[in-house]
Write an enzyme that holds these catalytic residues in place. Sequence first.
Site, PDB file in Angstrom:
ATOM      1  N   GLY A 155      47.934 113.611 127.044  1.00 38.09           N
ATOM      2  CA  GLY A 155      47.285 114.849 127.468  1.00 38.09           C
ATOM      3  C   GLY A 155      45.833 114.697 127.863  1.00 38.09           C
ATOM      4  O   GLY A 155      45.314 113.595 128.026  1.00 38.09           O
ATOM      5  N   SER A 156      45.161 115.852 127.965  1.00 37.19           N
ATOM      6  CA  SER A 156      43.832 115.900 128.569  1.00 37.19           C
ATOM      7  C   SER A 156      42.779 115.164 127.741  1.00 37.19           C
ATOM      8  O   SER A 156      42.824 115.154 126.511  1.00 37.19           O
ATOM      9  CB  SER A 156      43.395 117.348 128.757  1.00 37.19           C
ATOM     10  OG  SER A 156      44.122 117.919 129.805  1.00 37.19           O
ATOM     11  N   THR A 157      41.813 114.603 128.466  1.00 35.97           N
ATOM     12  CA  THR A 157      40.773 113.796 127.832  1.00 35.97           C
ATOM     13  C   THR A 157      39.714 114.642 127.131  1.00 35.97           C
ATOM     14  O   THR A 157      38.979 114.136 126.291  1.00 35.97           O
ATOM     15  CB  THR A 157      40.098 112.909 128.885  1.00 35.97           C
ATOM     16  OG1 THR A 157      39.725 113.740 129.988  1.00 35.97           O
ATOM     17  CG2 THR A 157      41.033 111.842 129.366  1.00 35.97           C
TER      18      THR A 157
END
Lengths: 414, 140
Positions: free
Chosen positions: B63-65
């Site tokens: 998923g998103s950083t």
Amino acid sequence: MFLTDEEKRMAEGEYGYGPQIGMKILMAVGKVYEAEKLIPIKHAHVAGTGFKTFGEVGVAWLEDLVAKGAKVRIPTTLNCIGVDRATDLGFPKEKFDWQMRIDKAYEDMGCTSLNTCTPYWCGYVPRLGESVSWSESSAVVYCNSVLGARDNREGAQSSFAAGLTGRTPAYGLHLPENRRGQVLIKIIDQPKGYSEFSAVGCYVGKTIIDKIPVFENLPVPTNEELSTLGAAMACTGGVAMFHAIGYTPEAPTKEAAFGSNTYETIEVTRKEIQEGFQVATRSTTREVDLVTLGCPQLTIQQIKVISEKLSGKKVKDGVTLWLQTNAFVKGMSKQLGYSDIIEKAGGILTQDACTCLSYPELAGYKTMACNSTKVSFYTPGSNGLNILCGSTDMCIEAALTGTFPEEWKQDEDF
Amino acid sequence: MSKIIKCRTISEGYGEGEAIVTDMAFGFNHAVDFETGRIKEPGHTLEGEFIKGKVFIFPKAKGSTGGSCYVYQLGLAPGSPAAIINLNTETIVAVGAILSGLPVVDRLEEDLFSNIETGDYVKVDATNGTVEIFKKGEKH
């Protein structure tokens, strides 16, 4: 990890607190990945800039760095945020103020508030083979895959640490031997239009998690389609890079894409594309009060097409249409007259803000439609709204009628 | 009898609690309630479960950083897990955990998923790189 004399001096605090804390973070990451050294770089892009994500503790962390005199040593740009700096989208003032403290702290440390998830379309375009340190998972994928530049899925603070030091640890995708494909995605039924690339990405990311996929038999893609494909795979999975045979720079052929790697094959048909749209769709109703397009942020070409679709029409009373982009593209939209058309139709061209980082739930919205599987996947957790996901044309129809169409429609020209 | 397994330190510290285990990758961004520790990712095998005060075990992150900021905020919030154990930790979790002082270890010297299951009690000494496991019902 080998450190040069300059890096040792940064770690010991000779260059001040910023490089010192930056080195501490990079050495921790380097240890996790057993990196042998640091690589000098010329650009960092920092995500995690939303107040929703970083919170009051994040603001305190940043303001402490400012107080201690931290400054970035290389050009460092900022990701999209939770509010629009130019237009009131109906969020509480308190959220706006907290958000601005994050931007201000980063700016005080020398960062540039681009407030975009697409730095690669706003003047920051690393070269083939160039190493950078970007967070923003969708930008990481684009950087590696479409540009052929080199980056890992850095956390927000490790990319900021790269900004503070001008270095990033030499591991993962900075090393050419780690950039070859690991799984073949055989496209049986080709995606048609932008949103179907997002659906393919949603399915593939969920299925392969963090492998490097190689797409075979994609139709000639636009850069926007490759961007949304990567964004989805980095959301439902942890994909950092893909190859598209014949289209991306490190995959002129299948052989070049895989090198000596062995691989399994996954097929994508209409069924998987449809499944991609449905993965996170959660709604008890088809009556929408918010439609959002622009994840990743819209390009000028996309806004041109949307303005043509909206020309002479009217967004239904009680429905809000957000077209989300950055200040660069918004400025050009104004110059070219697209903004006028959109405003006359009742749409709102936003800048800076990201749907999931923002606060539609606090502005009274209940049911949202989008053309991005990334938005649909995050919405239940980030905004708690009912969420419907489909093609761009379906979303525009929903904005004009207030109802998300039952009948599936592929995009004709988006 | 408890069992002690050596592991690699990612983020130093000590935490103990009931294990909550999934073999699915997990992305933190937007996926955990900061107050209650309830998991919000749609379709995840742990959707609706709580990780607050528990030892949270998943193979790897996705998923998103921006997730590293989310982990940082969670690590300092009431809903935080007591510790995290991974097969292989990656940057997003490592950075957020180190900066917030949330203990994290990975690479156990024995198989993670056959040694720990949901409901076991686990003591994670991340500083010294050990995990002590008490099977369900065992006194700890």
